[in-house]
Every structure is written in C-alpha cells, then in structure tokens.
Write a protein that holds these residues in place. Structure first.
Motif, short mmCIF file in Angstrom:
data_model
loop_
_atom_site.label_atom_id
_atom_site.label_comp_id
_atom_site.label_asym_id
_atom_site.label_seq_id
_atom_site.Cartn_x
_atom_site.Cartn_y
_atom_site.Cartn_z
N ALA A 1 2.36 -2.35 4.86
CA ALA A 1 3.68 -2.16 4.60
C ALA A 1 2.87 -3.35 3.64
O ALA A 1 3.85 -3.67 2.15
CB ALA A 1 4.81 -2.58 5.01
N PHE A 2 2.06 -4.11 4.05
CA PHE A 2 2.05 -5.65 3.06
C PHE A 2 1.40 -5.46 1.68
O PHE A 2 1.33 -6.19 0.93
CB PHE A 2 1.47 -7.03 4.13
CG PHE A 2 0.99 -8.24 2.85
CD1 PHE A 2 1.81 -9.08 3.09
CD2 PHE A 2 -0.08 -8.25 3.26
CE1 PHE A 2 1.81 -10.07 2.63
CE2 PHE A 2 -0.56 -9.35 2.67
CZ PHE A 2 0.58 -10.43 1.88
N CYS A 3 0.09 -5.07 2.41
CA CYS A 3 -1.00 -5.07 1.43
C CYS A 3 -0.83 -3.40 0.17
O CYS A 3 -1.13 -3.66 -1.37
CB CYS A 3 -2.84 -4.21 1.87
SG CYS A 3 -2.83 -5.95 2.96
N LEU A 4 -0.19 -2.43 0.04
CA LEU A 4 0.05 -1.02 -0.62
C LEU A 4 1.62 -1.03 -0.80
O LEU A 4 1.63 0.11 -1.38
CB LEU A 4 -0.52 0.26 0.30
CG LEU A 4 -1.43 -0.31 0.75
CD1 LEU A 4 -2.37 1.16 1.91
CD2 LEU A 4 -2.64 -0.15 -0.25
N ARG A 5 2.02 -2.76 -1.38
CA ARG A 5 3.39 -1.97 -1.56
C ARG A 5 3.21 -1.74 -3.19
O ARG A 5 2.24 -1.97 -3.94
CB ARG A 5 3.65 -3.55 -1.93
CG ARG A 5 4.46 -4.06 -0.25
CD ARG A 5 4.99 -5.38 -0.38
NE ARG A 5 4.71 -6.01 -1.54
CZ ARG A 5 4.23 -7.14 -1.67
NH1 ARG A 5 3.67 -8.26 -0.65
NH2 ARG A 5 3.54 -8.17 -2.46
N ASP A 6 4.45 -1.25 -3.67
CA ASP A 6 4.17 -0.04 -5.37
C ASP A 6 4.73 -1.31 -6.08
O ASP A 6 4.20 -0.92 -7.10
CB ASP A 6 5.37 0.56 -5.54
CG ASP A 6 5.44 1.84 -4.25
OD1 ASP A 6 4.49 2.43 -3.74
OD2 ASP A 6 6.39 2.09 -4.25
N ASP A 7 4.88 -2.55 -6.10
CA ASP A 7 5.19 -3.20 -6.85
C ASP A 7 3.84 -4.31 -7.03
O ASP A 7 3.73 -4.95 -7.90
CB ASP A 7 6.41 -4.63 -6.95
CG ASP A 7 5.93 -4.86 -5.22
OD1 ASP A 7 5.42 -4.67 -4.06
OD2 ASP A 7 5.79 -6.42 -4.69
N LEU A 8 2.80 -3.80 -6.13
CA LEU A 8 1.02 -4.92 -6.52
C LEU A 8 0.58 -3.91 -7.25
O LEU A 8 0.43 -2.47 -7.26
CB LEU A 8 1.08 -5.55 -5.06
CG LEU A 8 1.52 -6.14 -4.07
CD1 LEU A 8 0.84 -5.96 -2.41
CD2 LEU A 8 1.84 -7.40 -4.53
N ALA A 9 -0.07 -4.48 -8.62
CA ALA A 9 -1.45 -3.48 -8.91
C ALA A 9 -2.86 -3.11 -7.63
O ALA A 9 -2.74 -3.87 -7.16
CB ALA A 9 -2.27 -4.49 -10.23
N ASN A 10 -3.03 -2.67 -8.60
CA ASN A 10 -4.13 -1.95 -7.73
C ASN A 10 -5.56 -3.06 -7.29
O ASN A 10 -5.68 -2.81 -6.59
CB ASN A 10 -5.48 -1.42 -8.00
CG ASN A 10 -4.59 0.54 -8.68
OD1 ASN A 10 -3.08 0.81 -7.29
ND2 ASN A 10 -4.72 0.88 -10.10
N ALA A 11 -5.31 -3.85 -7.85
CA ALA A 11 -6.46 -4.89 -7.55
C ALA A 11 -6.20 -6.50 -6.82
O ALA A 11 -7.22 -6.14 -6.26
CB ALA A 11 -6.62 -5.71 -9.21
N SER A 12 -4.46 -5.93 -6.36
CA SER A 12 -4.12 -6.81 -5.95
C SER A 12 -3.84 -6.84 -4.52
O SER A 12 -4.73 -7.43 -3.78
CB SER A 12 -2.93 -7.74 -6.15
OG SER A 12 -2.57 -7.58 -7.33
N LYS A 13 -4.11 -4.94 -4.46
CA LYS A 13 -3.91 -4.12 -3.24
C LYS A 13 -5.46 -4.60 -2.73
O LYS A 13 -5.41 -4.66 -1.49
CB LYS A 13 -3.36 -2.63 -4.02
CG LYS A 13 -2.11 -3.08 -4.27
CD LYS A 13 -1.90 -0.95 -4.15
CE LYS A 13 -0.63 -0.59 -4.53
NZ LYS A 13 -0.74 0.47 -5.26
N LYS A 14 -6.37 -4.00 -3.42
CA LYS A 14 -7.69 -4.12 -2.71
C LYS A 14 -7.88 -6.02 -2.97
O LYS A 14 -8.72 -5.78 -1.07
CB LYS A 14 -8.53 -4.23 -4.32
CG LYS A 14 -10.29 -4.40 -3.83
CD LYS A 14 -11.26 -3.67 -4.27
CE LYS A 14 -12.08 -3.30 -3.77
NZ LYS A 14 -13.51 -2.57 -5.13
#
Length: 389
Positions: A131-144
């Motif tokens: 829920a913290f890492c894979l939020r829709d408001d994050l860019a793919n680079a940020s998720k990683k």
C-alpha cells in the motif's frame, strides 16, 4: 477480558470483570489511531491481566505510567516498535554515503507516517508495504526505489532477529515499459527550447512584465546547456562552484555526488562558450557558486532552488516549445547519455561521466541508439546485403 473501543479515531482498551454479579469496566486510552497497534496492545495487556501482573481495576493503576516504567526498564508491552528500530538502523548504517543515509531517513519517516510510528514491526505485513510502495500517485521509478530501500531495512530486521522473514519478499513490482525514450531530447530540441525562451523573454520585456535582470532568467541557457552536455544531476548543478571548473584545460569536477565518488567531465565546445559568456556576465568570478540565487548577497551565498529550475525548464520545453509532455529536467541526464553514445563514447566512459553505480544502469541507453549503430554499419558498407535483398 479486554476489548477495544474507538472514539474520535483513537483506540482505548476496555477491561471487564464481574464482582458479585455486577459488571465492572475500566477504559484506558491507548494513544493510537492504528488498529493493528491497538490490537497488539490489547492482546499483550490481556495476557498480563490474566497472569495477575497488572490490575487495571486498581484505582492507583495507570496504563500510561505503566508503559513509561516499562520503557525505562528497557522492556516493552508490545514487540519492538518501528520508530525505535529505524533509529537503531540508521545509527548502524555506516557503510553508505551521507546523502544515501538521508534518503533512508526520509523514506522511513514517510513509511512510519503511513503505518504508525509506534507500529510493532511484527505486525507489519506485505499489504502494508504494498500500500505504501505501489500507490498510483507514485512514478514507476519511485515505486522501485521505495521497495528497494524498505527491503534493505527489513533485511536488517531479519538479520538482527526482530523478524523471521522479510515481508518485502512477497512483493513483485509490476512490469512497465521503459519510457526513457519519451524523456530524451536532441540538440535540435535544445535549440528550439532556447529559441522559444528568447522569444518569450523579448515579448514580455516589451510588454513591461519583465523589468529586472532576475526576471530575465539569464541563468537558463548556460544551466540547461550544462545539464544537457554533462548529464549532471540537478543538485550537482546548483551546487557547482567555479573552483571546480577548469576552462583552460576543458574539464570540470563534480565533488558532491550521490554515490560519494568524485568524477571528472570534459567540457564540450558548445558548453565552453556558454560558460565563458556566463562567467563574463557574472563579473569573472574565480570562486563561488556558478549559479547563485538572486537572493545571494556578498556576505551570504545561496544556491538556486532545484524545483524552480525544473519548473522553468518544463515550462519552456513543453508549453512554449511544444515538446512531449513527458520531457522534464531529469530527462536532460538521459539525453546526455544517449548523446555521448552517439558521438562515440563507450559504455564504460558514459558510466564514469554520469556517475552511474553500475553498467546495468548505463546499458539502458544502448538500445536507444540502435538506429544510429545501424546507420554507422550501413555507412561503412557492412550491411549492404539489406540493399541487395
């Protein structure tokens, strides 16, 4: 027995017993909004009550005072909490650079705000991290990036035997298309951006809306040229000093880097003349910031604001020059990587110039110049068979 009660978003624990057939209840505030933390405390306090180690019906007993006493004794009612363990992790994380350590601190603070500072680490599961890492408001680079750093933290918790397994191991990042190509610009695009910048400035100066040198943003062309031809990160650029630029020998040094390793970058001719003109305009300084903020004074040196630099570039690139909306300031770093490969630098040289941690990062750009390699091979007569087929 004990149960939970929620009022105004905060949880309390309610103890209940019967004396002479009469129901007696005592409620104590747990000081948390998080259900997991409250449930963990409920279970532990119920066990303590059943073992006659606490008496919540004693008028002299106070839950908050009890918790303070446990903390002073070095024990805890619940399992080790996130806030205390992240502090210990940061103290012991001595094998990383200061910027990396600051990033860990920043990321873990955001994570604690998400799950709760006093969340017992044993109660954190894959769903919390997802829920913290894979939020829709994050860019793919940020998720990683978020998942990578949290995984390191939870691996440490496993090594220190606070956890049996790493909850991050259950999370897989969604596969996404590498959209680097959408962020890259060419030299012709750079010229167009500068043309639109000049037209915008002249138009608004004539209209009277630009009245000072600061409003003319004279830093724009030399700074953006520097970004395109060196691939330096935004922070590295706004902290660059004249002491680190050797115009006579044609190179500059980047000292405050992300990975802590100093690197040397050649100054190409286009950039050389931009820097010469900028230095002359600045009064030929021998030291100090190359791009100081207009708020700087003779007694106080202030760096430019990174966000302002990015916003100005985005405005002229996408709104004035009408380039793709995916073009942004960091894309200049990607643009430099492909530019260097096109003009003949090998992958290792590009890695060293841009300060990449590994060749894997640099290799992302190789396929972007495949068409150029094909053209070179064809020009050298090595692919004539395609024309003969």
């Amino acid at each position: 027995m004990a149960s939970l009660r929620k009022r105004s978003n905060y949880y309390s624990i309610v103890f209940a017993t019967r004396v002479d057939g009469k129901l007696i209840q005592r409620a104590y505030a747990l000081g948390t909004k998080h259900k997991k933390i409250a449930e963990q405390k409920r279970i532990q306090y119920e066990k303590l009550y059943e073992a006659d180690e606490i008496n919540p019906f004693d008028d002299d007993w106070n839950l908050l005072e009890y918790e303070k006493q446990q903390e002073l004794k070095g024990t805890s009612v619940v399992s080790p909490i996130l806030n205390e363990l992240q502090k210990k992790f940061l103290r012991e994380k001595t094998n990383v650079t200061a910027p990396t350590k600051r990033h860990y601190k920043y990321l873990l603070k955001m994570f604690m705000e998400h799950v709760g500072y006093t969340m017992p680490v044993t109660r954190i599961d894959a769903d919390d991290i997802r829920a913290f890492c894979l939020r829709d408001d994050l860019a793919n680079a940020s998720k990683k990036n978020y998942l990578k750093h949290l995984k390191t933290f939870f691996n440490w918790l496993v090594e220190e035997e606070y956890l049996e397994s790493n909850p991050c191991d259950k999370i897989a990042l969604p596969r996404v298309r590498d959209n680097l190509v959408d962020k890259i610009i060419e030299e012709d695009d750079l010229d167009l951006i500068f043309k639109k910048f000049r037209q915008y400035q002249l138009k608004h100066k004539k209209a009277g809306s630009i009245q000072s040198a600061d409003q003319m943003q004279l830093w724009f062309k030399p700074l953006i040229t520097l970004a395109f031809y060196t691939g330096m990160r935004r922070k590295e650029i706004i902290q660059l000093r004249w002491e680190h630029i050797n115009l006579n020998e044609g190179y500059l040094r980047v000292t405050d880097t992300k990975n802590g390793s100093e690197r040397t970058i050649p100054i190409f001719e286009t950039l050389y003349w931009r820097l010469i003109a900028w230095k002359k305009l600045m009064g030929n300084p021998q030291k100090g910031l190359v791009f100081p903020s207009p708020k700087s004074t003779p007694d106080r040196e202030i760096a430019m604001t990174g966000n302002n630099v990015s916003k100005r570039f985005k405005f002229y690139a996408t709104e004035e020059a009408k380039l793709k909306d995916t073009v942004n300031f960091h894309g200049l770093r990607h643009s430099c990587a492909t530019y260097l490969l096109r003009i003949g630098f090998n992958v290792i040289e590009v890695k060293n110039m841009l300060g990449h941690k590994s060749l894997e990062v640099t290799n992302r750009y190789v396929h972007l110049v495949a068409k150029d390699l094909m053209r070179t091979a064809n020009r050298n007569g090595k692919m004539n068979y395609l024309n003969e087929a």
